[in-house]
Design an enzyme around this catalytic site. Structure first.
Site, PDB file in Angstrom:
ATOM      1  N   LYS A   1       0.796  -1.148   0.041  1.00 34.11           N
ATOM      2  CA  LYS A   1       0.081   0.242  -0.122  1.00 34.11           C
ATOM      3  C   LYS A   1       0.986   1.260   0.146  1.00 34.11           C
ATOM      4  CE  LYS A   1      -4.542   0.754   0.345  1.00 34.11           C
ATOM      5  NZ  LYS A   1      -5.417  -0.392  -0.184  1.00 34.11           N
TER       6      LYS A   1
HETATM    7  N1  GLU Z   1      -7.240  -0.222  -3.124  1.00 33.54           N
HETATM    8  C1  GLU Z   1      -7.802  -1.262  -3.403  1.00 33.54           C
HETATM    9  C2  GLU Z   1      -7.829  -2.338  -2.234  1.00 33.54           C
HETATM   10  O1  GLU Z   1      -7.749  -1.776  -0.977  1.00 33.54           O
HETATM   11  C3  GLU Z   1      -7.501  -2.014  -4.754  1.00 33.54           C
HETATM   12  C4  GLU Z   1      -6.165  -2.250  -4.953  1.00 33.54           C
HETATM   13  C5  GLU Z   1      -5.585  -2.921  -6.171  1.00 33.54           C
HETATM   14  O2  GLU Z   1      -6.422  -2.882  -7.008  1.00 33.54           O
HETATM   15  O3  GLU Z   1      -4.567  -3.168  -6.208  1.00 33.54           O
HETATM   16  O4  GLU Z   1      -8.230  -3.210  -2.337  1.00 33.54           O
END
Ligand code: GLU
Length: 418
Positions: free
Chosen positions: A107
């Site tokens: 993240k």
């Molecule tokens: N930010 C989204 C999540 O928390 C998507 C992550 C992604 O598509 O890689 O799942």
């Protein structure tokens, strides 16, 4: 204490300890599974429109390098800190493992209030953040995506910045891009669609007919708005919606397509209607069939959990329910929880499809994307339910146990280097 310590990271640790106890993982193995592998902090200076310079702090945490590249969104919000980003990276690992994607969790984030900067400043910040990240990311190393406060445009700037440094277009460096810049059909809708699809499956299990049933949505960003739209299309009455500016309530059901149009023009639900204005603090505890928290983490604490009046709790957000609230929900068997790492996994599932399509330069029809998304979600839902019944454990424990077990097995078979 670690650099990550804080309410959100501590929550991820508490949740993991519940799973580790259930799986009887020895103490010396726990840290190896839980501790993030890498964390990067960067300073992102940009020229402001008034000629001054501002510096924003950016982060990227790569939790797990065992499974393949790391994968996860990038959050632009004033609440972002390294501990929150680390917790979100850990949750991405369990999520990807649960649904069977060849990724570890990551993240990223920048501590910024996007409502306080211009579009030009947002572009400068997005490009500078990606430029600072170039030594640490790559299509086979770490693949970014959108999250709260970022969108397709930001992903296009990330992709362009990375590509300019490579001297060639590298669409597979990020997912959630515009369709005409290497994005996939169905990514924008994917998370909300997945939430609604799973809520629909649970309604079938509980014998609730969608037509005339009621839904409440907390958060009207990408996830909340598309979940609301699909539930509305299934015949549910969406009786309340909230976002950071306030809330709306209509017992007859809100006009969700009109509200989405308003929110995309004005940036929020504010100003849609004066008569329907409602107290946002009351939204989560309204009586309804399906409740979708799709905003920040930790909005459902023990007190809120005691007062929930929903039948299905479909977690669109990451980490909306505290461990204390989980203990309350364990006793409230009348509420069917769809845990976040399953409920909102449609987003990363379709991100995976986008990455695969970019690598192969072979693009799919939207029906194909949706069919495969629902197939993966249905399989993970069945696994979670079977595990919960077999081990007599709550749904969150079952979902996380499946994810943690796969990570543990991969680490055990690869061994410890050197
Ligand atoms: N930010 C989204 C999540 O928390 C998507 C992550 C992604 O598509 O890689 O799942």
């Amino acid at each position: 204490m670690t650099v990550y310590s804080g309410p959100v990271f501590d929550m991820a640790v508490d949740q993991f300890n519940v799973i580790a106890d259930h799986l009887e993982i020895p103490c010396d193995e726990r840290e190896r599974i839980l501790q993030p592998k890498r964390a990067i902090t960067v300073s992102c200076p940009i020229h402001r429109d008034d000629g001054t310079i501002s510096v924003f702090e950016g982060y990227r945490v790569q939790h797990l390098l065992t499974m393949g590249p790391t994968k996860g969104g990038t959050r632009f919000a004033p609440t972002v800190d390294i501990g929150e980003v680390a917790a979100l990276a850990i949750w991405m690992s369990w999520k990807c493992a649960l649904v069977g994607l060849p990724y570890g969790g990551a993240k990223g984030g920048v501590n910024v209030d996007v409502s306080q900067i211009s579009k030009r400043e947002l572009e400068a910040l997005s490009r500078r953040y990606m430029q600072e990240m170039i030594p640490f990311v790559g299509p086979r190393t770490d693949v970014m995506a959108p999250d709260m406060g970022t969108n397709e445009q930001v992903m296009a700037w990330f992709m362009d910045t990375y590509s300019m440094y490579q001297g060639q277009t590298v669409t597979e460096i990020v997912t959630g891009k515009p369709v005409f810049s290497g994005g996939t059909l169905g990514r924008r809708e994917a998370t909300g669609r997945g939430v609604a699809h799973l809520a629909r499956r649970v309604m079938d299990v509980l014998g609730i007919k969608p037509v005339g049933a009621t839904a409440v949505i907390q958060g009207f960003g990408n996830v909340g708005s598309y979940a609301a739209l699909v539930l509305h299309q299934l015949g549910l009455k969406v009786i309340a919606v909230s976002d950071h500016t306030g809330a709306l309530h209509d017992a007859k059901g809100l006009d969700i397509p009109a509200l989405m149009k308003h929110a995309s023009t004005h940036g929020s639900i504010a100003g849609f209607s004066n008569e329907l204005t409602f107290d946002p603090a009351e939204v989560l505890t309204l009586a309804c069939d399906v409740l979708v928290p799709a905003a920040l983490e930790r909005t459902i604490d023990g007190g809120v959990a005691e007062n929930l009046k929903c039948r299905v709790l479909a977690e669109g957000a990451n980490g909306p329910t505290t461990p204390e609230a989980d203990r309350v929900l364990e006793k409230r068997k009348e509420i069917f929880l769809i845990p976040d790492i399953l409920c909102n996994s449609g987003g990363v599932v379709v991100s995976y499809f986008e990455w695969v399509q970019d690598l192969q330069q072979l693009f799919w029809e939207e029906e194909e994307v949706m069919r495969r998304e629902y197939q993966i979600l249905d399989r993970a839902f069945d696994h979670m339910l079977a595990r919960s019944r077999a081990d007599r454990i709550p749904h969150r424990t079952a979902a996380m146990a499946i994810g943690v077990e796969k990570v543990r097995a991969a680490k055990a078979t690869r061994g410890l280097f050197p």
